[in-house]
Design a protein around this motif. Structure first.
Motif, PDB file in Angstrom:
ATOM      1  N   ALA A 205      -1.998  12.535   1.272  1.00 46.79           N
ATOM      2  CA  ALA A 205      -0.969  12.961   0.325  1.00 46.79           C
ATOM      3  C   ALA A 205      -0.840  14.475   0.433  1.00 46.79           C
ATOM      4  CB  ALA A 205      -1.317  12.559  -1.108  1.00 46.79           C
ATOM      5  N   GLU A 206       0.310  14.990   0.002  1.00 43.17           N
ATOM      6  CA  GLU A 206       0.525  16.428   0.004  1.00 43.17           C
ATOM      7  C   GLU A 206       0.999  16.896  -1.361  1.00 43.17           C
ATOM      8  OE1 GLU A 206       1.048  14.539   3.747  1.00 43.17           O
ATOM      9  OE2 GLU A 206       2.852  14.806   2.501  1.00 43.17           O
ATOM     10  N   VAL A 220       2.411  10.152  -0.346  1.00 39.21           N
ATOM     11  CA  VAL A 220       1.202   9.347  -0.558  1.00 39.21           C
ATOM     12  C   VAL A 220       1.255   8.134   0.369  1.00 39.21           C
ATOM     13  CG1 VAL A 220      -0.162   8.085  -2.240  1.00 39.21           C
ATOM     14  CG2 VAL A 220       1.133  10.117  -2.961  1.00 39.21           C
ATOM     15  N   TRP A 221       0.171   7.922   1.096  1.00 38.29           N
ATOM     16  CA  TRP A 221       0.168   6.856   2.113  1.00 38.29           C
ATOM     17  C   TRP A 221      -1.246   6.349   2.330  1.00 38.29           C
ATOM     18  CZ3 TRP A 221      -1.934   6.578   7.173  1.00 38.29           C
ATOM     19  CH2 TRP A 221      -1.393   5.576   8.012  1.00 38.29           C
ATOM     20  N   VAL A 222      -1.371   5.030   2.420  1.00 33.60           N
ATOM     21  CA  VAL A 222      -2.630   4.380   2.802  1.00 33.60           C
ATOM     22  C   VAL A 222      -2.368   3.602   4.085  1.00 33.60           C
ATOM     23  CG1 VAL A 222      -4.392   2.701   2.149  1.00 33.60           C
ATOM     24  CG2 VAL A 222      -3.420   4.217   0.403  1.00 33.60           C
ATOM     25  N   ALA A 223      -3.260   3.737   5.063  1.00 28.67           N
ATOM     26  CA  ALA A 223      -3.105   2.999   6.324  1.00 28.67           C
ATOM     27  C   ALA A 223      -3.009   1.506   6.028  1.00 28.67           C
ATOM     28  CB  ALA A 223      -4.275   3.296   7.247  1.00 28.67           C
ATOM     29  N   ALA A 261       3.233  -1.616  -6.730  1.00 30.19           N
ATOM     30  CA  ALA A 261       1.822  -1.288  -6.492  1.00 30.19           C
ATOM     31  C   ALA A 261       1.578   0.201  -6.692  1.00 30.19           C
ATOM     32  CB  ALA A 261       1.414  -1.708  -5.085  1.00 30.19           C
ATOM     33  N   ALA A 262       2.463   1.033  -6.166  1.00 31.88           N
ATOM     34  CA  ALA A 262       2.299   2.482  -6.324  1.00 31.88           C
ATOM     35  C   ALA A 262       2.431   2.885  -7.788  1.00 31.88           C
ATOM     36  CB  ALA A 262       3.329   3.214  -5.473  1.00 31.88           C
ATOM     37  N   ARG A 263       3.426   2.330  -8.474  1.00 31.39           N
ATOM     38  CA  ARG A 263       3.608   2.679  -9.887  1.00 31.39           C
ATOM     39  C   ARG A 263       2.383   2.285 -10.703  1.00 31.39           C
ATOM     40  NH1 ARG A 263       9.426   0.472 -11.680  1.00 31.39           N
ATOM     41  NH2 ARG A 263       8.862   1.566 -13.605  1.00 31.39           N
TER      42      ARG A 263
END
Length: 282
Positions: A205-206, A220-223, A261-263
């Protein structure tokens, strides 16, 4: 003196008045405010023009016209003026993004001339927090990305962007602008990741925009192979800890409404919805 309602392209001498408008909504305006604080209003440094809307000689609304078209504190009359200016100039942006109400009005006026869009995301909840979550420990494996790790972080950044936006950031100019932006975030210490034993990024994430009042988490990122394994919430807590300690007292983000899922993860970490953005992608 401007005594009637009118719009014009702002000049460097208008900086203080523009910053006063931007400070009225520090969370919603964090993206543009962070650019203006660094680059001022010179179009070459800012990467676009800043349009201003005046009522009785007072600057009341703005619109950033660069790679994105962004209405800022824009009243309905200001939006109509900005839409007219944008229509006459022709589309130069890759997206329209901003507070949902003014962005929706802007798109209604521009769609007959600029449409159809590739995608319209009409409701993207804007979420904020000012504290660390209770009951979720920050992931100790999430750390700042080092300047010598560009080759490590870039594939994850490209994957996230492509998944999120629907097109690769490497198209067009071969990714030069995108790589420069990633390098800028890494160089400023605002890029964070967890890297596994094989040197692959599994979470990232940045902090993409930052002002003294507020900052905005993005990317935001998950492999894919690590999704559903509980990395997102501790990872977000780790980034949040850095943001609150080093950047700003208020941390925000916005998320697609269909990304349940993100929320859910963001709510677990303590983010609360306070408004909505809208994005029109070309």
């Amino acid at each position: 003196m401007l005594t009637q309602t009118t719009s014009r392209v702002l000049e460097p001498s208008d900086l203080d008045a523009a910053l006063a408008v931007l400070r009225r909504e520090p969370v919603a305006n964090a993206f543009v405010a962070s650019r203006v604080q660094v680059a001022g209003l010179d179009p070459w440094r800012l990467g676009g023009e800043m349009w201003g809307w005046y009522e009785d000689g007072m600057l009341t609304s703005l619109c950033y016209a660069g790679a994105n078209l962004v209405p800022i504190c824009a009243t309905p009359r200001a939006v109509r003026a900005f839409a007219d200016r944008a229509r006459r100039a022709g589309r130069r942006c890759s997206s329209i993004v901003g507070p949902a109400e003014s962005t929706a009005q802007l798109w209604r006026l521009l769609e007959p001339h600029w449409g159809p869009a590739r995608e319209v995301r009409s409701h993207q909840p804007l979420m904020i927090t000012d504290r660390m979550p209770a009951g979720i420990a920050p992931d100790p494996g999430v750390r700042r990305v080092r300047k010598d790790e560009m080759e490590t972080i870039m594939p994850a950044c490209v994957a996230m962007f492509t998944e999120e936006v629907g097109v690769s950031p490497l198209s067009g100019d071969g990714g030069l602008l995108y790589q420069a932006r990633v390098a800028e975030l890494v160089g400023s210490g605002r890029s964070f990741a967890r890297v596994d034993e094989q040197g692959r990024v599994v979470f990232k994430a940045e902090i993409g925009a930052a002002t003294p009042q507020a900052c905005q988490i993005q990317g935001v990122w998950v492999a894919p192979e690590y999704r559903g394994k509980g990395l997102a919430a501790p990872g977000m807590a780790a980034v949040l800890r850095y943001a609150l300690a080093d950047v700003a007292p208020l941390v925000s983000l916005y998320v697609n409404d269909f990304n349940t899922a993100a929320r859910r993860t963001y709510r677990r970490v303590g983010f609360q919805e306070v408004g909505a953005f809208m994005s029109v992608l070309f």
